[in-house]
Design a protein around this motif. Structure first.
Motif, PDB file in Angstrom:
ATOM      1  N   SER A  52      89.623  11.103  33.375  1.00  0.00           N
ATOM      2  CA  SER A  52      90.872  12.038  32.428  1.00  0.00           C
ATOM      3  C   SER A  52      90.140  12.144  31.255  1.00  0.00           C
ATOM      4  N   LEU A  53      88.797  12.550  31.338  1.00  0.00           N
ATOM      5  CA  LEU A  53      88.057  12.814  30.185  1.00  0.00           C
ATOM      6  C   LEU A  53      86.934  13.759  30.559  1.00  0.00           C
ATOM      7  N   CYS A  54      86.702  14.945  29.690  1.00  0.00           N
ATOM      8  CA  CYS A  54      85.896  16.011  29.967  1.00  0.00           C
ATOM      9  C   CYS A  54      84.311  15.357  29.713  1.00  0.00           C
ATOM     10  N   ASP A  55      83.563  15.398  30.936  1.00  0.00           N
ATOM     11  CA  ASP A  55      82.198  14.976  30.416  1.00  0.00           C
ATOM     12  C   ASP A  55      81.409  15.986  29.507  1.00  0.00           C
ATOM     13  N   LYS A  56      81.901  17.202  29.196  1.00  0.00           N
ATOM     14  CA  LYS A  56      81.239  17.916  28.419  1.00  0.00           C
ATOM     15  C   LYS A  56      81.599  17.820  27.055  1.00  0.00           C
ATOM     16  N   CYS A  57      82.931  17.994  26.829  1.00  0.00           N
ATOM     17  CA  CYS A  57      83.375  17.956  25.373  1.00  0.00           C
ATOM     18  C   CYS A  57      83.936  16.779  24.991  1.00  0.00           C
ATOM     19  N   PHE A  59      87.042  15.715  25.710  1.00  0.00           N
ATOM     20  CA  PHE A  59      88.404  15.834  25.741  1.00  0.00           C
ATOM     21  C   PHE A  59      89.152  15.039  26.545  1.00  0.00           C
ATOM     22  N   THR A  60      90.192  14.471  26.207  1.00  0.00           N
ATOM     23  CA  THR A  60      91.007  13.557  27.109  1.00  0.00           C
ATOM     24  C   THR A  60      92.472  13.954  27.334  1.00  0.00           C
ATOM     25  N   SER A  61      92.881  13.629  28.319  1.00  0.00           N
ATOM     26  CA  SER A  61      94.213  14.086  28.681  1.00  0.00           C
ATOM     27  C   SER A  61      94.710  13.136  29.678  1.00  0.00           C
ATOM     28  N   LYS A  62      95.957  12.869  29.793  1.00  0.00           N
ATOM     29  CA  LYS A  62      96.597  11.977  30.799  1.00  0.00           C
ATOM     30  C   LYS A  62      96.939  13.080  31.895  1.00  0.00           C
ATOM     31  N   TYR A  63      96.919  14.276  31.430  1.00  0.00           N
ATOM     32  CA  TYR A  63      97.073  15.168  32.565  1.00  0.00           C
ATOM     33  C   TYR A  63      95.989  15.484  33.520  1.00  0.00           C
ATOM     34  N   ILE A  64      95.732  14.847  34.642  1.00  0.00           N
ATOM     35  CA  ILE A  64      94.556  15.118  35.384  1.00  0.00           C
ATOM     36  C   ILE A  64      94.302  16.473  35.954  1.00  0.00           C
ATOM     37  N   GLN A  66      94.517  18.933  34.232  1.00  0.00           N
ATOM     38  CA  GLN A  66      93.582  19.773  33.169  1.00  0.00           C
ATOM     39  C   GLN A  66      92.131  19.655  33.261  1.00  0.00           C
ATOM     40  N   PHE A  67      91.696  19.002  34.504  1.00  0.00           N
ATOM     41  CA  PHE A  67      90.275  18.476  34.585  1.00  0.00           C
ATOM     42  C   PHE A  67      89.843  19.137  35.972  1.00  0.00           C
ATOM     43  N   ASP A  68      88.669  19.697  36.282  1.00  0.00           N
ATOM     44  CA  ASP A  68      88.141  20.277  37.307  1.00  0.00           C
ATOM     45  C   ASP A  68      86.874  19.322  37.499  1.00  0.00           C
ATOM     46  N   VAL A  69      86.398  19.527  38.652  1.00  0.00           N
ATOM     47  CA  VAL A  69      85.069  18.992  39.174  1.00  0.00           C
ATOM     48  C   VAL A  69      84.013  20.132  39.096  1.00  0.00           C
ATOM     49  N   PHE A  70      82.910  19.842  38.284  1.00  0.00           N
ATOM     50  CA  PHE A  70      81.785  20.875  38.096  1.00  0.00           C
ATOM     51  C   PHE A  70      80.810  20.341  38.902  1.00  0.00           C
ATOM     52  N   TYR A  71      79.890  21.131  39.634  1.00  0.00           N
ATOM     53  CA  TYR A  71      78.719  20.792  40.199  1.00  0.00           C
ATOM     54  C   TYR A  71      77.863  21.241  39.629  1.00  0.00           C
ATOM     55  N   ILE A  72      76.664  20.234  39.149  1.00  0.00           N
ATOM     56  CA  ILE A  72      75.778  20.482  38.185  1.00  0.00           C
ATOM     57  C   ILE A  72      74.849  21.507  39.019  1.00  0.00           C
ATOM     58  N   ASP A  73      74.584  21.442  40.040  1.00  0.00           N
ATOM     59  CA  ASP A  73      73.234  22.285  40.621  1.00  0.00           C
ATOM     60  C   ASP A  73      74.153  23.551  41.270  1.00  0.00           C
ATOM     61  N   GLY A  74      75.227  23.779  41.027  1.00  0.00           N
ATOM     62  CA  GLY A  74      76.072  24.979  41.360  1.00  0.00           C
ATOM     63  C   GLY A  74      76.470  24.945  42.880  1.00  0.00           C
ATOM     64  N   ALA A  89      89.643  22.280  31.562  1.00  0.00           N
ATOM     65  CA  ALA A  89      89.672  23.731  32.094  1.00  0.00           C
ATOM     66  C   ALA A  89      88.880  24.804  31.075  1.00  0.00           C
ATOM     67  N   ASN A  90      88.712  24.162  29.817  1.00  0.00           N
ATOM     68  CA  ASN A  90      88.189  25.240  28.933  1.00  0.00           C
ATOM     69  C   ASN A  90      86.588  25.132  29.193  1.00  0.00           C
ATOM     70  N   CYS A  91      86.125  24.055  29.409  1.00  0.00           N
ATOM     71  CA  CYS A  91      84.634  23.863  29.616  1.00  0.00           C
ATOM     72  C   CYS A  91      84.294  24.605  30.960  1.00  0.00           C
ATOM     73  N   GLN A  92      85.323  24.493  31.931  1.00  0.00           N
ATOM     74  CA  GLN A  92      85.217  24.865  33.261  1.00  0.00           C
ATOM     75  C   GLN A  92      84.899  26.286  33.043  1.00  0.00           C
ATOM     76  N   ARG A  93      85.809  27.181  32.280  1.00  0.00           N
ATOM     77  CA  ARG A  93      85.643  28.490  32.013  1.00  0.00           C
ATOM     78  C   ARG A  93      84.446  28.879  31.483  1.00  0.00           C
ATOM     79  N   ILE A  94      83.826  28.173  30.477  1.00  0.00           N
ATOM     80  CA  ILE A  94      82.830  28.570  29.737  1.00  0.00           C
ATOM     81  C   ILE A  94      81.572  28.339  30.658  1.00  0.00           C
TER      82      ILE A  94
END
Ligand code: ZN
Ligand code: ZN
Length: 111
Positions: A52-57, A59-64, A66-74, A89-94
């Motif tokens: 429930s916390l963005c590993d990049k920025c 950001f925390t939210s109780k709404y899961i 709002q988060f996505d899983v990102f693959y580091i190596d793509g 969701a923000n970082c995911q887009r960026i």
């Protein structure tokens, strides 16, 4: 006489709805229309849990949602936990837009 399902061609098509005397059918049987379930993502199958916390920025939210899983190596089939990050969701887009591989320097340190 009902048509046969156009997918399996075995079971009769499912009833869509009744309108007065008329019955409208689907083009697939019950079984095949339910077949297209949303698949669990690979990371979920691998046992990774979204945080429930963005590993990049941070950001925390109780709404899961709002988060996505990102693959580091793509590579979306690489589900080793050290290849997975929870991002908002923000970082995911960026990250998507920049097509940047994850940079260790972006990580907020774990205290
Ligand atoms: Zn069918
Ligand atoms: Zn973020």
């Amino acid at each position: 006489m009902r048509d046969l399902c156009r997918i399996c061609k075995k079971r009769p098509v499912a009833i869509n709805y009744h309108k007065g005397e008329k019955v409208f059918y689907r083009s697939k049987c019950d079984h095949c229309s339910k077949g297209r379930k949303k698949q669990r993502p690979l990371w979920a199958i691998a046992g990774y849990k979204k945080k429930s916390l963005c590993d990049k920025c941070g950001f925390t939210s109780k709404y899961i949602d709002q988060f996505d899983v990102f693959y580091i190596d793509g590579n979306p089939t690489n589900c080793r936990f050290n290849n997975l990050k929870t991002v908002c969701a923000n970082c995911q887009r960026i990250l998507h837009k920049l097509k940047l591989p994850w940079k260790q320097g972006d990580l907020t340190p774990d205290f």
